[in-house]
Enzyme design. Structure first.
Site, mmCIF file in Angstrom:
data_model
loop_
_atom_site.group_PDB
_atom_site.id
_atom_site.type_symbol
_atom_site.label_atom_id
_atom_site.label_comp_id
_atom_site.label_asym_id
_atom_site.label_seq_id
_atom_site.Cartn_x
_atom_site.Cartn_y
_atom_site.Cartn_z
ATOM 1 N N TYR A 158 0.840 -1.201 0.000
ATOM 2 C CA TYR A 158 0.000 0.000 0.000
ATOM 3 C C TYR A 158 0.876 1.251 0.000
ATOM 4 O O TYR A 158 0.839 2.059 0.913
ATOM 5 C CB TYR A 158 -0.914 -0.050 1.224
ATOM 6 C CG TYR A 158 -2.033 0.968 1.247
ATOM 7 C CD1 TYR A 158 -2.540 1.534 0.089
ATOM 8 C CD2 TYR A 158 -2.601 1.335 2.460
ATOM 9 C CE1 TYR A 158 -3.575 2.453 0.133
ATOM 10 C CE2 TYR A 158 -3.634 2.250 2.518
ATOM 11 C CZ TYR A 158 -4.120 2.804 1.349
ATOM 12 O OH TYR A 158 -5.150 3.727 1.404
ATOM 13 N N LEU A 203 15.092 -3.126 10.095
ATOM 14 C CA LEU A 203 13.863 -2.642 10.722
ATOM 15 C C LEU A 203 12.975 -2.005 9.663
ATOM 16 O O LEU A 203 13.420 -1.145 8.897
ATOM 17 C CB LEU A 203 14.186 -1.617 11.811
ATOM 18 C CG LEU A 203 12.989 -0.859 12.419
ATOM 19 C CD1 LEU A 203 12.068 -1.823 13.173
ATOM 20 C CD2 LEU A 203 13.472 0.264 13.335
ATOM 21 N N ASP A 204 11.700 -2.395 9.648
ATOM 22 C CA ASP A 204 10.703 -1.792 8.759
ATOM 23 C C ASP A 204 9.681 -1.062 9.639
ATOM 24 O O ASP A 204 8.867 -1.690 10.316
ATOM 25 C CB ASP A 204 10.027 -2.882 7.926
ATOM 26 C CG ASP A 204 9.111 -2.318 6.850
ATOM 27 O OD1 ASP A 204 8.968 -1.085 6.778
ATOM 28 O OD2 ASP A 204 8.526 -3.113 6.094
ATOM 29 N N GLY A 253 6.428 0.875 10.245
ATOM 30 C CA GLY A 253 5.166 0.958 9.524
ATOM 31 C C GLY A 253 5.134 -0.078 8.420
ATOM 32 O O GLY A 253 5.019 0.244 7.241
ATOM 33 N N LEU A 288 0.938 -0.068 13.980
ATOM 34 C CA LEU A 288 -0.093 0.226 14.976
ATOM 35 C C LEU A 288 -1.435 -0.363 14.560
ATOM 36 O O LEU A 288 -2.416 -0.236 15.299
ATOM 37 C CB LEU A 288 -0.227 1.746 15.163
ATOM 38 C CG LEU A 288 0.950 2.442 15.836
ATOM 39 C CD1 LEU A 288 0.749 3.953 15.855
ATOM 40 C CD2 LEU A 288 1.139 1.931 17.259
ATOM 41 N N CYS A 327 -6.413 11.630 -5.363
ATOM 42 C CA CYS A 327 -4.969 11.625 -5.113
ATOM 43 C C CYS A 327 -4.198 11.380 -6.401
ATOM 44 O O CYS A 327 -3.126 11.967 -6.618
ATOM 45 C CB CYS A 327 -4.617 10.569 -4.069
ATOM 46 S SG CYS A 327 -5.069 11.025 -2.384
#
Length: 420
Positions: free
Chosen positions: A138, A174-175, A177, A200, A376
């Site tokens: 995404y 580390l990713d 999000g 999250l 967008c």
């Protein structure tokens, strides 16, 4: 009402796509066979349209005060032509910026950020699966070759990021999000890293952990439900990626965000920050009601910064930018691919959303996303927003010898390594 109608008729005559408008009292303006048709319930909506407040017209559509018929591409061509001028705000005064900063501080507590992320990303996994690629990436794809499908371009993007970061087997990656796990799993399976992802979103967290189990990657990959601010710093990472996440950080927290990345990164390590950037120099949002629409229905708490501000915050945190690439046209094409895919499956999308939102809620979400994706796409086509990949290092203080003489990190002298 006659002056208002005269103004509207004058605007309709200049549009690139024919538009007809049904007014209260069964009166109509514009050609009856127009490609785009609007039907208003009251005169206030007509005034909004004539004023070029297309974000407010979009809100009226979501709330069923206006009916819109026509393809999303035609609708957006009309919308752009109705604007009174560029929606990119010009420089604002110190008081406005002070108010925005105060709002940014209030909007980005740990609790509010979690709520805002879940508002968007936990809409419905099955809904997103209808119009994203099979990996559910995404974020902006990378059309390395013009003939690529969306799925191919998303895999090209994942590899583009891994190449830029020079990922190596066994490195701690580390990713931030991590979404539905596309980059995290690609890096583990194709580059052999020890990967950690954080999100999250409860839906994304559960989805990625299922994939980790299915792929047998439990010994090399983990996905945490965690805010970036709460990530322990005791074991720094070799490489870090943040893709489509820093738009949610907020201007007031930007220096803290990059300072946290600096502490999470080993000296000499590399970070890639991939995110949407604003066309305006000062923090703000698109005018004509468009920014308000996105904040209300799609990304509450979202804030965009001009790349110059992003680079300033990076440098202030001690990170050295070594490469910046603008993928704006790639994101326009990506968004149109998403929009077209959703338009082809509207009935399925409505049925999926009804399971979690009920009939009325499903209609609201679907109408909002139809305008969000196509709007967008239009915004990126016209340069109102952009998408930048910014690559930076944490200097290690070592004056490297040989071909890297004078460098304070082992970053190559040329970009050739990315494309080989």
């Amino acid at each position: 009402m006659e002056p208002l109608l005269q103004k509207l008729e004058s605007q309709l005559a200049r549009l690139p796509v024919p538009l007809s408008v049904a007014l209260p009292g069964n009166r109509k303006v514009g050609p009856p066979d127009a490609a785009v048709r609007l039907e208003f319930q009251d005169w206030s909506g007509i005034a909004t349209l004539a004023a070029g407040q297309i974000g407010k017209v979009a809100e009226d559509y979501v709330e069923r005060r206006v009916k819109i018929e026509g393809t999303m591409r035609d609708v957006m061509a009309v919308a752009a032509s109705l604007l009174p001028g560029s929606p990119v705000p010009s420089d604002t005064g110190w008081f406005t910026q002070m108010v925005r900063r105060a709002r940014s501080v209030a909007s980005h507590t740990l609790q509010k950020d979690a709520e805002q992320i879940r508002f968007h990303y936990d809409v419905s996994d099955d809904f997103y699966a209808l119009w994203l690629d099979p990996r559910r990436v995404y974020s902006c794809a990378y059309y390395r070759d013009a003939g690529m499908s969306l799925a191919e371009a998303q895999e090209a993007k994942l590899d583009h990021i891994c190449r830029k970061l020079m990922l190596r087997e066994g490195e701690r990656f580390l990713d931030i999000g991590a979404g539905w796990g596309g980059l995290l799993l690609w890096a583990a399976e194709n580059y052999g890293v020890q990967g950690t992802g954080i999100t999250l979103s409860k839906n994304q967290h559960a989805h990625v952990n299922r994939l980790i189990q299915e792929k047998g990657l439990q010994d090399r990959v983990k996905m945490l439900l965690l805010d970036y601010r709460e990530l322990p710093e005791s074991e720094p990472f070799d490489k870090i990626a943040s893709v489509g996440m820093f738009e949610h950080v907020g201007y007031a927290n930007m220096q803290g965000y990059f300072s946290k990345i600096y502490r999470l990164l080993k000296p000499g390590g590399i970070v890639l920050n991939h995110g949407i950037t604003a066309g305006c120099l000062e923090p703000g949002q698109l005018g004509a009601g468009m920014g308000d629409f996105i904040g209300k229905y799609i990304f509450p708490g979202g804030e965009l910064l001009h790349p110059s501000l992003v680079l300033r915050e990076m440098a202030s945190a001690g990170l050295e930018m070594v490469d910046t690439e603008n993928l704006r046209p790639h994101y326009a094409r990506t968004l149109w691919a998403w929009s077209d895919a959703l338009e082809e499956r509207l009935d399925e999308a409505r049925a999926v959303l009804e399971k979690s939102h009920g009939p009325e809620g499903a209609g609201t979400v679907l109408r909002a996303y139809r305008l969000y994706l196509s709007g967008c796409a239009m915004s990126f086509e016209r340069g109102w927003n952009a998408l930048h990949q910014m690559l930076a290092t944490r200097p290690d203080g070592d004056m490297h010898t040989g071909t890297l003489a004078g460098s304070q990190s082992a970053y190559p002298f040329t970009r050739d390594y990315i494309y080989r």
